[in-house]
Design a protein around this motif. Sequence first.
Motif, short mmCIF file in Angstrom:
data_model
loop_
_atom_site.label_atom_id
_atom_site.label_comp_id
_atom_site.label_asym_id
_atom_site.label_seq_id
_atom_site.Cartn_x
_atom_site.Cartn_y
_atom_site.Cartn_z
N MET A 1 31.25 -7.90 -18.42
CA MET A 1 30.37 -6.86 -18.90
C MET A 1 30.03 -5.92 -17.74
N THR A 2 30.15 -4.61 -17.98
CA THR A 2 29.98 -3.66 -16.89
C THR A 2 28.59 -3.05 -16.83
N GLY A 3 27.80 -3.17 -17.87
CA GLY A 3 26.47 -2.59 -17.85
C GLY A 3 26.43 -1.17 -18.36
N GLU A 4 25.23 -0.71 -18.62
CA GLU A 4 24.97 0.61 -19.20
C GLU A 4 24.96 1.69 -18.12
N THR A 5 25.52 2.86 -18.45
CA THR A 5 25.50 3.99 -17.51
C THR A 5 24.74 5.20 -18.05
N ASP A 6 24.54 5.29 -19.36
CA ASP A 6 23.85 6.44 -19.95
C ASP A 6 22.37 6.39 -19.59
N LEU A 7 21.89 7.41 -18.87
CA LEU A 7 20.53 7.38 -18.33
C LEU A 7 19.47 7.31 -19.42
N ASP A 8 19.58 8.12 -20.46
CA ASP A 8 18.58 8.08 -21.52
C ASP A 8 18.53 6.70 -22.18
N HIS A 9 19.69 6.09 -22.39
CA HIS A 9 19.73 4.75 -22.97
C HIS A 9 19.11 3.73 -22.01
N LEU A 10 19.43 3.84 -20.73
CA LEU A 10 18.85 2.93 -19.73
C LEU A 10 17.33 3.00 -19.76
N ILE A 11 16.80 4.21 -19.80
CA ILE A 11 15.34 4.38 -19.78
C ILE A 11 14.72 3.84 -21.07
N SER A 12 15.30 4.19 -22.20
CA SER A 12 14.70 3.76 -23.47
C SER A 12 14.80 2.25 -23.68
N GLN A 13 15.76 1.61 -23.03
CA GLN A 13 15.96 0.17 -23.21
C GLN A 13 15.55 -0.66 -21.98
N MET A 14 14.89 -0.05 -21.00
CA MET A 14 14.64 -0.77 -19.75
C MET A 14 13.62 -1.90 -19.90
N ARG A 15 12.74 -1.87 -20.86
CA ARG A 15 11.80 -2.94 -21.16
C ARG A 15 11.27 -3.63 -19.89
N PRO A 16 10.44 -2.94 -19.12
CA PRO A 16 9.95 -3.51 -17.87
C PRO A 16 9.14 -4.79 -18.10
N MET A 17 9.37 -5.76 -17.24
CA MET A 17 8.70 -7.06 -17.34
C MET A 17 8.10 -7.40 -15.98
N LEU A 18 6.79 -7.69 -15.97
CA LEU A 18 6.08 -8.00 -14.73
C LEU A 18 6.15 -9.49 -14.43
N ASP A 19 6.67 -9.81 -13.28
CA ASP A 19 6.74 -11.19 -12.79
C ASP A 19 5.33 -11.60 -12.34
N PRO A 20 4.83 -12.76 -12.74
CA PRO A 20 3.48 -13.17 -12.33
C PRO A 20 3.39 -13.55 -10.85
N GLU A 21 4.51 -13.84 -10.24
CA GLU A 21 4.55 -14.30 -8.85
C GLU A 21 4.36 -13.15 -7.86
N PRO A 22 3.50 -13.30 -6.85
CA PRO A 22 3.43 -12.29 -5.80
C PRO A 22 4.47 -12.59 -4.71
N TYR A 23 4.93 -11.53 -4.05
CA TYR A 23 5.95 -11.64 -3.02
C TYR A 23 5.52 -10.90 -1.76
N VAL A 24 6.14 -11.25 -0.64
CA VAL A 24 5.96 -10.50 0.60
C VAL A 24 7.33 -10.11 1.15
N PHE A 25 7.38 -8.95 1.78
CA PHE A 25 8.57 -8.50 2.49
C PHE A 25 8.37 -8.90 3.95
N CYS A 26 9.38 -9.48 4.56
CA CYS A 26 9.27 -9.86 5.96
C CYS A 26 10.64 -9.76 6.62
N THR A 27 10.63 -9.82 7.93
CA THR A 27 11.88 -9.75 8.68
C THR A 27 11.90 -10.82 9.75
N PHE A 28 13.10 -11.28 10.07
CA PHE A 28 13.30 -12.35 11.03
C PHE A 28 14.46 -11.98 11.96
N ALA A 29 14.16 -11.82 13.23
CA ALA A 29 15.20 -11.45 14.20
C ALA A 29 16.16 -12.62 14.46
#
Length: 139
Positions: free
Chosen positions: A1-29
């Motif tokens: 499956m290659t996924g959707e490329t039509d922008l209007d379809h992507l937006i109308s079907q994006m169905r955002p879902m909020l993850d309950p877990e909090p995250y942090v961004f970090c870096t390690f040399a």
Amino acid sequence: MTGETDLDHLISQMRPMLDPEPYVFCTFAEKTVADLAAYEPVGLFAETEGMSAILPVEKARKLGLAEAEWFRRITLTVHSSLEAVGLTAAVSAALARAGIPANVVAAFFHDHVFVPAAQAEEALRLLTCLSEEGSAEVA
């Protein structure tokens, strides 16, 4: 499956879902992917300065990093193609108008938007409205 490329379809079907877990961004040399695997990162990226990781707060706490700014992940549940054009721009623009920073990670199936934890509910509301309006022209 290659996924959707039509922008209007992507937006109308994006169905955002909020993850309950909090995250942090970090870096390690000095840490490798293998070193970080035990901390269950949801994202890793090798940069010149070191390994960047997106870690669940509880795992970051074990490394003494849980005091960093917390983010929440909003997953756009539509299967977007890696060749799709404009989805990141539309989502970022909608959030930028509200003064909400967006750190977007495009994975194989979905795009994931990390926003400051304190603004996560508002970001979810805005992206849900964008999806319901269903067009890149409003973004």
